[in-house]
Design an enzyme around this catalytic site. Structure first.
Site, PDB file in Angstrom:
ATOM      1  N   ARG A 148      70.914  53.691  29.370  1.00 42.86           N
ATOM      2  CA  ARG A 148      70.665  54.779  28.433  1.00 42.86           C
ATOM      3  C   ARG A 148      70.379  56.024  29.268  1.00 42.86           C
ATOM      4  O   ARG A 148      69.905  55.938  30.407  1.00 42.86           O
ATOM      5  CB  ARG A 148      69.454  54.481  27.542  1.00 42.86           C
ATOM      6  CG  ARG A 148      69.575  53.230  26.681  1.00 42.86           C
ATOM      7  CD  ARG A 148      68.293  53.042  25.866  1.00 42.86           C
ATOM      8  NE  ARG A 148      68.376  51.897  24.967  1.00 42.86           N
ATOM      9  CZ  ARG A 148      67.908  50.679  25.250  1.00 42.86           C
ATOM     10  NH1 ARG A 148      67.333  50.451  26.425  1.00 42.86           N
ATOM     11  NH2 ARG A 148      68.017  49.687  24.386  1.00 42.86           N
ATOM     12  N   LYS A 172      63.356  51.101  26.311  1.00 41.68           N
ATOM     13  CA  LYS A 172      62.576  51.477  25.131  1.00 41.68           C
ATOM     14  C   LYS A 172      61.252  50.711  25.098  1.00 41.68           C
ATOM     15  O   LYS A 172      61.198  49.535  25.418  1.00 41.68           O
ATOM     16  CB  LYS A 172      63.371  51.181  23.859  1.00 41.68           C
ATOM     17  CG  LYS A 172      64.559  52.121  23.655  1.00 41.68           C
ATOM     18  CD  LYS A 172      65.226  51.844  22.326  1.00 41.68           C
ATOM     19  CE  LYS A 172      66.349  52.832  22.045  1.00 41.68           C
ATOM     20  NZ  LYS A 172      67.000  52.573  20.755  1.00 41.68           N
ATOM     21  N   HIS A 244      75.898  58.006  26.103  1.00 36.68           N
ATOM     22  CA  HIS A 244      75.934  56.681  25.494  1.00 36.68           C
ATOM     23  C   HIS A 244      77.347  56.099  25.499  1.00 36.68           C
ATOM     24  O   HIS A 244      77.524  54.885  25.426  1.00 36.68           O
ATOM     25  CB  HIS A 244      75.395  56.749  24.062  1.00 36.68           C
ATOM     26  CG  HIS A 244      74.311  55.750  23.792  1.00 36.68           C
ATOM     27  ND1 HIS A 244      73.110  55.738  24.477  1.00 36.68           N
ATOM     28  CD2 HIS A 244      74.250  54.706  22.920  1.00 36.68           C
ATOM     29  CE1 HIS A 244      72.365  54.743  24.032  1.00 36.68           C
ATOM     30  NE2 HIS A 244      73.025  54.101  23.093  1.00 36.68           N
ATOM     31  N   ARG A 247      77.703  53.855  28.360  1.00 36.34           N
ATOM     32  CA  ARG A 247      76.988  52.597  28.100  1.00 36.34           C
ATOM     33  C   ARG A 247      77.831  51.681  27.204  1.00 36.34           C
ATOM     34  O   ARG A 247      77.963  50.482  27.465  1.00 36.34           O
ATOM     35  CB  ARG A 247      75.647  52.922  27.438  1.00 36.34           C
ATOM     36  CG  ARG A 247      74.801  51.721  27.007  1.00 36.34           C
ATOM     37  CD  ARG A 247      73.440  52.259  26.584  1.00 36.34           C
ATOM     38  NE  ARG A 247      72.682  51.326  25.764  1.00 36.34           N
ATOM     39  CZ  ARG A 247      71.857  50.392  26.251  1.00 36.34           C
ATOM     40  NH1 ARG A 247      71.733  50.243  27.552  1.00 36.34           N
ATOM     41  NH2 ARG A 247      71.183  49.610  25.433  1.00 36.34           N
ATOM     42  N   HIS A 270      68.893  44.904  24.792  1.00 38.06           N
ATOM     43  CA  HIS A 270      68.800  44.785  23.336  1.00 38.06           C
ATOM     44  C   HIS A 270      67.837  43.659  22.970  1.00 38.06           C
ATOM     45  O   HIS A 270      67.931  42.559  23.512  1.00 38.06           O
ATOM     46  CB  HIS A 270      70.171  44.472  22.726  1.00 38.06           C
ATOM     47  CG  HIS A 270      71.112  45.628  22.750  1.00 38.06           C
ATOM     48  ND1 HIS A 270      72.485  45.485  22.649  1.00 38.06           N
ATOM     49  CD2 HIS A 270      70.888  46.969  22.857  1.00 38.06           C
ATOM     50  CE1 HIS A 270      73.050  46.675  22.694  1.00 38.06           C
ATOM     51  NE2 HIS A 270      72.114  47.579  22.826  1.00 38.06           N
ATOM     52  N   TYR A 279      79.865  45.135  19.701  1.00 42.74           N
ATOM     53  CA  TYR A 279      80.961  45.276  20.661  1.00 42.74           C
ATOM     54  C   TYR A 279      82.091  44.285  20.406  1.00 42.74           C
ATOM     55  O   TYR A 279      83.220  44.518  20.808  1.00 42.74           O
ATOM     56  CB  TYR A 279      80.422  45.117  22.085  1.00 42.74           C
ATOM     57  CG  TYR A 279      79.447  46.213  22.428  1.00 42.74           C
ATOM     58  CD1 TYR A 279      79.879  47.511  22.666  1.00 42.74           C
ATOM     59  CD2 TYR A 279      78.078  45.960  22.449  1.00 42.74           C
ATOM     60  CE1 TYR A 279      78.984  48.523  22.938  1.00 42.74           C
ATOM     61  CE2 TYR A 279      77.177  46.967  22.725  1.00 42.74           C
ATOM     62  CZ  TYR A 279      77.637  48.256  22.970  1.00 42.74           C
ATOM     63  OH  TYR A 279      76.742  49.251  23.221  1.00 42.74           O
TER      64      TYR A 279
END
Length: 298
Positions: A148, A172, A244, A247, A270, A279
């Site tokens: 990110r 995050k 992004h 990514r 994630h 994806y």
């Protein structure tokens, strides 16, 4: 209870107890600011404790005129989280958003670049100046590790474990993970540190920050956006891209070349495999190949 006090306490809760990033906290806060502005403009005296479903519905109706369904759904989600917090802290007995229905929105597939477009983008970097060497290293690192933009700009020299072939990434909620790094990215980082960064004097507090600007401070998220935007225009790329995008391309290319979805989930950081599964939808030919390769009736 005043709105200002409630929002401040909520921000502390998000940051300290839930461990959310400053960017996420600010995003939640902006939605609450919109609500308080609506109340002020319409001379509505409701407090965070007294506001009811009707008032919230009226606000959402006004918002719906100005934003797309996806943004509307995000605002409803943000308000629901805020009032859940007030219920959790026993300030309220009920959440006025409980019966509100968010608009139905389809899953938005991320934009990606082909491997050829990635190569073209990186090749377009002007290496005649020191920032060019840095910018190439930035693109190689983002694409190599699927970072990110916030993870890239906070990457530290002490996070590099090249002997083991990994870097430590703070994602995050300040959650750390180790991500494999391709030897090409390792090579460019090593060159950047020894030949470019070594000639910069880091400002106080940025001594360990990997990527620096000319003043010795860390890069901003907007600077990375600008770098990509300029390169995109330079190669006449007819796509709207952002950090992004690199990514997404990283994950898509790994999956297409046979990588395990769980491994990609870990590298991207994630929490849920459901997030990573988006994806799979990018290239349905991959699913066809999986069946043809692994089904016992082949």
């Amino acid at each position: 209870m005043k709105w200002q006090n409630a929002i401040r306490d909520y921000q502390l809760y998000l940051k300290i107890e839930r461990g959310l990033s400053q960017n996420t906290v600010e995003s939640y806060s902006r939605d609450l600011d919109k609500l308080t502005l609506f109340l002020e403009e319409n001379d509505i005296k409701s407090s965070p404790i007294s506001i009811d479903k009707t008032m919230v519905q009226q606000f959402i109706y006004e918002v719906a005129k100005k934003v797309n369904p996806r943004s509307q759904a995000r605002i409803i989600s943000g308000l629901r989280s805020f009032f859940d917090y007030l219920v959790f802290e026993d300030y309220r007995e009920t959440n006025p958003t409980d019966l509100l229905e968010a608009p139905k929105i389809g899953r938005k597939l991320p934009d990606t670049l082909s491997e050829e477009e990635i190569n073209e983008l990186i090749s377009a970097v002007d290496l005649s100046h020191s920032q060019g060497e840095r910018n190439r290293t930035i693109l190689e690192t983002m694409y190599s590790c699927g970072l990110r933009v916030s993870e890239l700009v906070t990457l530290k020299i002490s996070d590099l474990f090249f002997e083991e072939g990994f870097i430590k990434v703070t994602g995050k909620g300040n959650k750390e993970r180790f991500v494999p790094i391709h030897y090409n990215a390792q090579k460019y980082i090593t060159i950047y540190i020894s030949e470019i960064r070594s000639h910069l004097k880091p400002s106080k507090g940025f001594e360990d920050t990997l990527f620096l600007n000319r003043r010795g401070k860390g890069l901003t998220r907007q600077m990375i956006f600008t770098i990509l935007k300029d390169l995109s225009a330079k190669i006449n790329l007819n796509k709207k891209i952002s950090p992004h995008t690199l990514r997404h391309s990283f994950a898509t290319h790994l999956l297409k070349n046979g990588a395990d979805l769980r491994a990609i989930q870990q590298m991207l950081g994630h929490e849920s495999i459901t997030t990573t599964e988006v994806y799979v939808h990018l290239d349905t030919s991959y699913l066809k190949e999986v069946v043809e390769t692994y089904h016992p009736r082949k």
